[in-house]
Scaffold this active site. Structure first.
Site, PDB file in Angstrom:
ATOM      1  N   ILE A 255      61.706 -33.366 -47.393  1.00 47.63           N
ATOM      2  CA  ILE A 255      61.194 -34.658 -46.924  1.00 47.63           C
ATOM      3  C   ILE A 255      61.215 -34.711 -45.390  1.00 47.63           C
ATOM      4  O   ILE A 255      62.000 -34.017 -44.741  1.00 47.63           O
ATOM      5  CB  ILE A 255      61.988 -35.831 -47.526  1.00 47.63           C
ATOM      6  CG1 ILE A 255      63.485 -35.720 -47.195  1.00 47.63           C
ATOM      7  CG2 ILE A 255      61.769 -35.918 -49.028  1.00 47.63           C
ATOM      8  CD1 ILE A 255      64.313 -36.907 -47.678  1.00 47.63           C
ATOM      9  N   TYR A 281      60.703 -40.415 -49.943  1.00 51.11           N
ATOM     10  CA  TYR A 281      59.733 -40.222 -51.014  1.00 51.11           C
ATOM     11  C   TYR A 281      58.689 -41.336 -51.097  1.00 51.11           C
ATOM     12  O   TYR A 281      57.903 -41.375 -52.039  1.00 51.11           O
ATOM     13  CB  TYR A 281      60.465 -40.086 -52.360  1.00 51.11           C
ATOM     14  CG  TYR A 281      61.300 -38.836 -52.430  1.00 51.11           C
ATOM     15  CD1 TYR A 281      60.711 -37.586 -52.601  1.00 51.11           C
ATOM     16  CD2 TYR A 281      62.687 -38.887 -52.299  1.00 51.11           C
ATOM     17  CE1 TYR A 281      61.470 -36.432 -52.647  1.00 51.11           C
ATOM     18  CE2 TYR A 281      63.460 -37.736 -52.340  1.00 51.11           C
ATOM     19  CZ  TYR A 281      62.845 -36.516 -52.524  1.00 51.11           C
ATOM     20  OH  TYR A 281      63.603 -35.371 -52.566  1.00 51.11           O
TER      21      TYR A 281
END
Length: 344
Positions: A255, A281
């Protein structure tokens, strides 16, 4: 009176014909069923090796079929006569395109009612709009019949995408909007702490252990120990769940919040990361990690894969210049020591 009698006779005749027609249909159905049963009950005569091979192959092909029929179609042994009627009709009509089309329609209809429709209805649960079965089926039929009275096919598909996205957005807002607000509130309070560094991207971090090793590049494969939590303290993952060794991955294949932090951390560092959902996310649903989740990670950068091996190789590599000097000195000493012995 005469007219009333004629009407009564007409009604009676109509009912009689209806009864006769129903009776004929029933008899035809029973004949079909009896034909299947007769086929099953007829004695089996195996006259050749080919007959034996064919018969046992047919038997073998049914291995696991009953559980499959029950699981996929809801058919059990009590409905075997009906199943075999359809099966034998289809086998006999294998070159009949109309029969094949009919069978395909039944198959797609079953997929629609058992999988596609329930999945679609579930997708729109808690959304502003819902799926109306009869209207959906009408749209399906009209598309296959080429009916463009209300929408062309391209316009229908485009509008379906737009409405799906709008409903998903509204559904996510309803279900997970409070989750986003909780994350923003947490980050706002956390940013006030003296030990917390806030970056322009929105990423926040706190140095727990200061390392003095190399700093990874985006394409480096790093080795880390970590633990991930939600703002309510729920632990959703940790490297210890995957074994005692640190996990390895490229710094740019995680991420965004991780990539930004890893490319600032010297090896040996241990940081606590506070990652807003935009750098985590986002709107994705990852099970325990719901859409719009702010994440907290404790990350220890153990090493950069390949650097330790290079350092070990450099340490193990012999110093040729020093070795040559040592060899020359030893040869000189040996020569000096040998001269007195020669004079004697």
């Amino acid at each position: 009176m005469k007219r009333t009698l004629l009407i009564a006779l007409a009604i009676l005749a109509s009912a009689s014909f209806g009864t006769i027609e129903a009776k004929e249909k029933k008899e035809k159905k029973e004949k079909k069923a009896n034909k299947v049963e007769a086929t099953q009950c007829a004695p089996v005569v195996l006259k050749s090796g080919s007959d034996t091979l064919s018969y046992v192959s047919g038997k073998a092909m049914t291995n696991g079929l009953l559980p499959y029929l029950k699981q996929s179609f809801g058919v059990d042994e009590s409905q075997m006569t009906s199943f075999l009627r359809g099966f034998t009709d289809m086998v006999k009509a294998q070159k009949d395109s109309a029969m094949s089309a009919y069978a395909a329609g039944i198959s797609i209809g079953q997929q629609m009612t058992t999988r596609m429709l329930p999945n679609l209805q579930n997708m729109y649960t808690d959304a502003p709009d819902t799926i109306v079965t009869d209207v959906l089926v009408r749209g399906f039929v009209d598309a296959l019949m080429g009916d463009t009275t209300i929408f062309t096919q391209s316009k229908a598909e485009s509008l379906a995408r737009e409405l799906s996205e709008a409903n998903k957005k509204a559904k996510d807002e309803k279900l997970y909007g409070p989750n986003r607000e909780a994350g923003r509130k947490f980050l706002a309070e956390n940013a006030k702490k003296d030990s917390v560094v806030v970056l322009p991207s929105g990423l926040q971090y706190k140095v727990l252990v200061k390392g003095n090793g190399a700093i990874p590049k985006r394409t480096d494969k790093v080795e880390v120990h970590y633990e991930g939590k939600l703002v309510d303290g729920t632990v959703f993952d940790s490297s210890s769940k995957h074994g005692s060794k640190p996990l390895s991955f490229r710094a740019d294949q995680v991420i965004k919040g991780w990539t930004e932090a890893l490319t600032m951390m010297p090896v040996g560092s241990k940081w606590q990361l506070f990652i807003p959902y935009e750098l985590a996310y986002g709107e994705q649903n990852k099970g325990t990690i719901k859409p719009f989740s702010t994440l907290i990670f404790t990350v220890e950068l153990v090493g950069i894969e390949g650097q330790k091996a290079a350092a070990d190789k450099a340490e193990a590599k012999p110093d040729t210049k020093t070795a040559a000097k040592t060899a020359t000195k030893r040869a000189s000493k040996a020569k000096t020591a040998a001269k007195p012995a020669a004079k004697k």
